[in-house]
Enzyme design. Structure first.
Site, PDB file in Angstrom:
ATOM      1  N   ARG A 222       0.848  -1.186   0.000  1.00  0.00           N
ATOM      2  CA  ARG A 222       0.000   0.000   0.000  1.00  0.00           C
ATOM      3  C   ARG A 222       0.884   1.237   0.000  1.00  0.00           C
ATOM      4  NH1 ARG A 222      -3.392  -2.916  -1.427  1.00  0.00           N
ATOM      5  NH2 ARG A 222      -5.470  -3.296  -0.569  1.00  0.00           N
ATOM      6  N   GLU A 251      -3.856   7.294  -5.239  1.00  0.00           N
ATOM      7  CA  GLU A 251      -3.831   6.636  -6.548  1.00  0.00           C
ATOM      8  C   GLU A 251      -4.956   7.196  -7.400  1.00  0.00           C
ATOM      9  OE1 GLU A 251      -4.026   2.445  -5.801  1.00  0.00           O
ATOM     10  OE2 GLU A 251      -2.003   2.374  -5.031  1.00  0.00           O
ATOM     11  N   HIS A 270      -1.126   0.044  -9.867  1.00  0.00           N
ATOM     12  CA  HIS A 270      -1.717  -0.908  -8.909  1.00  0.00           C
ATOM     13  C   HIS A 270      -2.259  -2.154  -9.641  1.00  0.00           C
ATOM     14  CE1 HIS A 270      -3.829  -1.219  -4.721  1.00  0.00           C
ATOM     15  NE2 HIS A 270      -3.490  -2.405  -5.176  1.00  0.00           N
TER      16      HIS A 270
HETATM   17  C1  DGY Z   1      -5.492  -6.160  -2.730  1.00  0.00           C
HETATM   18  O1  DGY Z   1      -6.018  -7.245  -2.966  1.00  0.00           O
HETATM   19  O2  DGY Z   1      -5.445  -5.692  -1.594  1.00  0.00           O
HETATM   20  C2  DGY Z   1      -4.909  -5.442  -3.896  1.00  0.00           C
HETATM   21  O3  DGY Z   1      -4.267  -4.307  -3.572  1.00  0.00           O
HETATM   22  C3  DGY Z   1      -5.931  -5.281  -4.977  1.00  0.00           C
HETATM   23  O4  DGY Z   1      -5.847  -6.499  -5.637  1.00  0.00           O
END
Ligand code: DGY
Length: 304
Positions: A222, A251, A270
């Site tokens: 993240r 984002e 992402h």
């Molecule tokens: C998650 O699954 O947390 C990702 O960031 C999105 O696939």
């Protein structure tokens, strides 16, 4: 039959199972519903299938009096206020396991791309700047035999470690190695911890200062785990050699975000779990979570 709001068109055919049992409304915009549209969508919903792009906070949960189940289309759940959901008796589910290998693959792709300077090298070919084979051109870092520090040794961190053994890397993980020591000893540092109040800006200026000037930071977890102002400065000043990020905060980054002007930086939109199989299986799991909870059963993949 319950009402379910789905905040985006999602891949795979498992949504048909949800439609067969419930009254399903899907937000079909190319962008996520804005807060007002999200509130309207959940106003009379019993179930919600939402994405990392949806902020499920107290105000939203209070605007959804009938809501009993939330299936997050992600393994992370930092977009949802889990305490308020618990307080209101709303079950929350996530989609673990099915995206582990895809995300680990992408972390390794980023590591390799940054180590071997693939974006710059490919850019030189496309722009015509590459004129001949160059003995000292595009020199990068060795991956084979290097030391990889893995911050967060859960499912995805361990999957990255498995890949690293094929490259005969020395793997350090925060489970056994204190973070500061890991940062000091690693040639590559890959982040795989969840975003929590404790990990917010875990990689700040002080952490970056501990890293080697030749080290590369990879983040597929993240964006909020990294202090991006400190990262931009570290890249500009050569405190570290490079960074490869699949995630940022926010984002997307604004086109004029100072981070994007930093050198030796690769940023992706992402896409850690973006394989056809992983995304279709995420749909299956999210649907299974909702079907169970709306039927009064425990979710097979609960958050937390
Ligand atoms: C998650 O699954 O947390 C990702 O960031 C999105 O696939």
């Amino acid at each position: 039959m319950s009402k379910v709001f789905v905040t985006r068109v999602i891949p795979g055919d498992a949504l048909a199972k949800l439609r067969a049992a419930h009254d399903v409304e899907v937000w079909d915009g190319a962008l996520p519903p804005d807060p007002a549209a999200l509130r309207a969508g959940v106003a009379d919903a019993d179930g919600l299938l939402c994405l990392v792009t949806d902020r499920i906070d107290r105000a939203l949960l209070e605007a959804a009096p009938n809501l009993r189940a939330i299936a997050n289309y992600a393994v992370g759940s930092d977009n949802i206020d889990l305490d308020v959901a618990r307080e209101r008796g709303v079950a929350v589910g996530i989609t673990p396991d099915v995206l582990t290998e895809a995300t680990a693959d992408l972390a390794f792709a980023l590591l390799l791309a940054a180590a071997r300077r693939l974006p710059e090298a490919a850019g030189a070919v496309r722009s015509g700047a590459w004129r001949t084979w160059e003995p000292a051109g595009w020199l990068g870092a060795d991956v084979h035999g290097a030391t990889l520090g893995i911050v967060g040794f859960g499912r995805i961190g361990r999957a990255v470690a498995r890949r690293a053994t094929g490259f005969e890397m020395t793997v350090l993980a925060t489970r056994q190695t204190p973070l500061n020591e890991l940062l000091e000893r690693s040639d590559f540092v890959s982040l795989h911890c969840p975003l929590t109040p404790q990990t917010h800006h875990l990689i700040d200026g002080d952490a970056l200062a501990l890293m080697r000037p030749t080290a590369i930071l990879v983040n597929t977890a993240r964006g909020g785990i990294v202090d991006q102002v400190a990262l931009a400065q570290a890249l500009r000043e050569g405190t570290i050699a490079g960074a490869a990020l699949d995630v940022t905060d926010p984002e997307p980054l604004a086109a004029d975000d100072p981070l994007l002007g930093a050198p030796n930086l690769l940023v992706l939109p992402h896409i850690g779990s973006a394989t056809r199989t992983a995304r279709a299986r995420m749909t299956e799991i999210a649907v299974a979570n909702l079907l169970a909870a709306l039927d009064g059963q425990p979710m097979p993949y609960p958050a937390g």
